[in-house]
Design an enzyme around this catalytic site. Structure first.
Site, PDB file in Angstrom:
ATOM      1  N   HIS A   1      91.845  46.402  37.923  1.00 29.94           N
ATOM      2  CA  HIS A   1      92.465  47.406  38.799  1.00 29.94           C
ATOM      3  C   HIS A   1      91.432  47.859  39.827  1.00 29.94           C
ATOM      4  O   HIS A   1      90.317  48.228  39.483  1.00 29.94           O
ATOM      5  CB  HIS A   1      92.947  48.603  37.955  1.00 29.94           C
TER       6      HIS A   1
ATOM      7  N   TYR B   1      90.766  53.724  43.033  1.00 29.42           N
ATOM      8  CA  TYR B   1      91.791  54.518  43.734  1.00 29.42           C
ATOM      9  C   TYR B   1      91.419  54.768  45.188  1.00 29.42           C
ATOM     10  O   TYR B   1      92.278  54.990  46.031  1.00 29.42           O
ATOM     11  CB  TYR B   1      91.953  55.887  43.065  1.00 29.42           C
TER      12      TYR B   1
ATOM     13  N   GLU C   1     100.917  47.125  43.494  1.00 35.15           N
ATOM     14  CA  GLU C   1     101.562  48.019  42.528  1.00 35.15           C
ATOM     15  C   GLU C   1     102.687  48.791  43.200  1.00 35.15           C
ATOM     16  O   GLU C   1     102.551  49.257  44.335  1.00 35.15           O
ATOM     17  CB  GLU C   1     100.510  48.987  41.946  1.00 35.15           C
TER      18      GLU C   1
ATOM     19  N   ASP D   1     105.031  49.628  37.921  1.00 35.45           N
ATOM     20  CA  ASP D   1     104.629  50.803  37.149  1.00 35.45           C
ATOM     21  C   ASP D   1     105.900  51.596  36.852  1.00 35.45           C
ATOM     22  O   ASP D   1     106.583  52.058  37.776  1.00 35.45           O
ATOM     23  CB  ASP D   1     103.624  51.632  37.963  1.00 35.45           C
TER      24      ASP D   1
ATOM     25  N   HIS E   1     102.918  48.289  34.213  1.00 35.96           N
ATOM     26  CA  HIS E   1     102.232  49.500  33.764  1.00 35.96           C
ATOM     27  C   HIS E   1     103.277  50.327  33.024  1.00 35.96           C
ATOM     28  O   HIS E   1     104.249  50.774  33.629  1.00 35.96           O
ATOM     29  CB  HIS E   1     101.692  50.302  34.957  1.00 35.96           C
TER      30      HIS E   1
ATOM     31  N   GLU F   1      99.020  53.442  30.693  1.00 31.54           N
ATOM     32  CA  GLU F   1      98.153  54.311  31.508  1.00 31.54           C
ATOM     33  C   GLU F   1      98.577  55.749  31.249  1.00 31.54           C
ATOM     34  O   GLU F   1      98.734  56.549  32.169  1.00 31.54           O
ATOM     35  CB  GLU F   1      98.313  54.004  32.990  1.00 31.54           C
TER      36      GLU F   1
END
Ligand code: FE
Ligand code: FE
Ligand code: ZN
Length: 277
Positions: A66, A69, A141, A175, A210, A255
């Protein structure tokens, strides 16, 4: 079933794989570097072989890298855009050196410039950095739509993939919290949502899930993850997602707002729920 959680690799990749095994997982997700930025840690000698051996010994499914951010491919500030370029380039190199072929990233935030401008900046950086010779698949994502996030609709993800020179190097990571928050009703109409995903980007591009419950729920655009069965989606919706014929063979990554032991309890909860009827 391939199921794991997000783990720290600060103490090493083999250590992360051991932690995964100890909580009943057969995969894990990790940050390529500190989530707020900084450089990636140098790999120790033998680390990659140890990781590969552990993954084989414990029958792991695909692991997932990943991006940090702070990576914003739609950035307008030159310094941020430069960080995005360098990070994408270095991360793709790092992932190529690991037994990992999936690299997930948040497409970006257009910071007030609008979705069209954001999408052109994102595709521009991809076309500068991605050569097409990578063995890694870059996963976009699905986002919740908070702030000025790009990628909260399947159509926006399709426009990014349509704009890149090497679309074969791209896929999607769904996700569950984000899509629900952005307004896709995966609780009451999972088939309808997957049909739309198939029409827009193709289910063949979906490479990872996710698995998160959502605190605020459908259309909230909040992006607040809840523990499995503790949010507005609920355990039944989670089980339906994991059992769905189009999804069941994908790797699932928790997550949720728990530590490794808490994730271990969630993994047991899910296995039990899937095992009963
Ligand atoms: Fe993410
Ligand atoms: Fe996520
Ligand atoms: Zn999130």
């Amino acid at each position: 079933m391939v199921l794991g959680s997000h783990l720290s690799v600060a103490k090493g990749y083999p250590q992360a794989a051991q932690t995964a095994v100890s909580i009943g997982a057969n995969t894990f997700q990790f940050f390529t570097r500190n989530p707020r930025g900084g450089r990636a840690r140098a790999l120790r000698e033998g680390e990659v072989d140890q990781l590969r051996n552990l993954m084989e010994a414990h029958d792991f499914g695909p692991i997932l890298a990943h991006a940090p951010y702070t990576l914003n491919l739609a950035a307008t500030v030159e310094k941020t855009a430069l960080f995005a370029r360098n990070t994408l380039r270095e991360d793709l190199e790092r992932v190529e050196s690991l037994p990992c072929s999936l690299y997930n990233l948040h497409p970006g935030s257009h910071v007030g410039e609008g979705t069209d401008a954001g999408i052109s900046r994102i595709t521009e950086i991809f076309n500068e950095i991605v050569t097409g010779r990578e063995t890694t698949t870059i996963l976009l994502e699905t986002m919740s739509g908070k702030g000025s996030e790009v990628g909260a609709t399947f159509g926006e993800l399709r426009r990014i993939i349509d704009g890149v020179a090497h679309p074969e190097r791209f896929g999607v990571c769904l996700d569950t919290c984000h899509v629900y928050d952005s307004g896709y009703d995966i609780k009451n109409d999972l088939d309808g949502v997957l049909d739309e995903l198939d029409r827009e980007v193709g289910l063949k591009r979906l490479k990872a899930i996710h698995l998160n419950d959502s605190v605020y729920g459908l259309g909230s655009r909040k992006d607040r993850h809840a523990g499995i069965g503790e949010g507005t989606l609920g355990l039944e919706a989670m089980v339906n997602i994991m059992r769905h014929p189009a999804l069941k063979d994908l790797p699932f990554f928790l997550e949720t707002p728990y530590d490794d032991l808490g994730h271990g309890r969630e993994i047991s909860l899910i296995r039990e729920a899937l095992g009963h009827g």
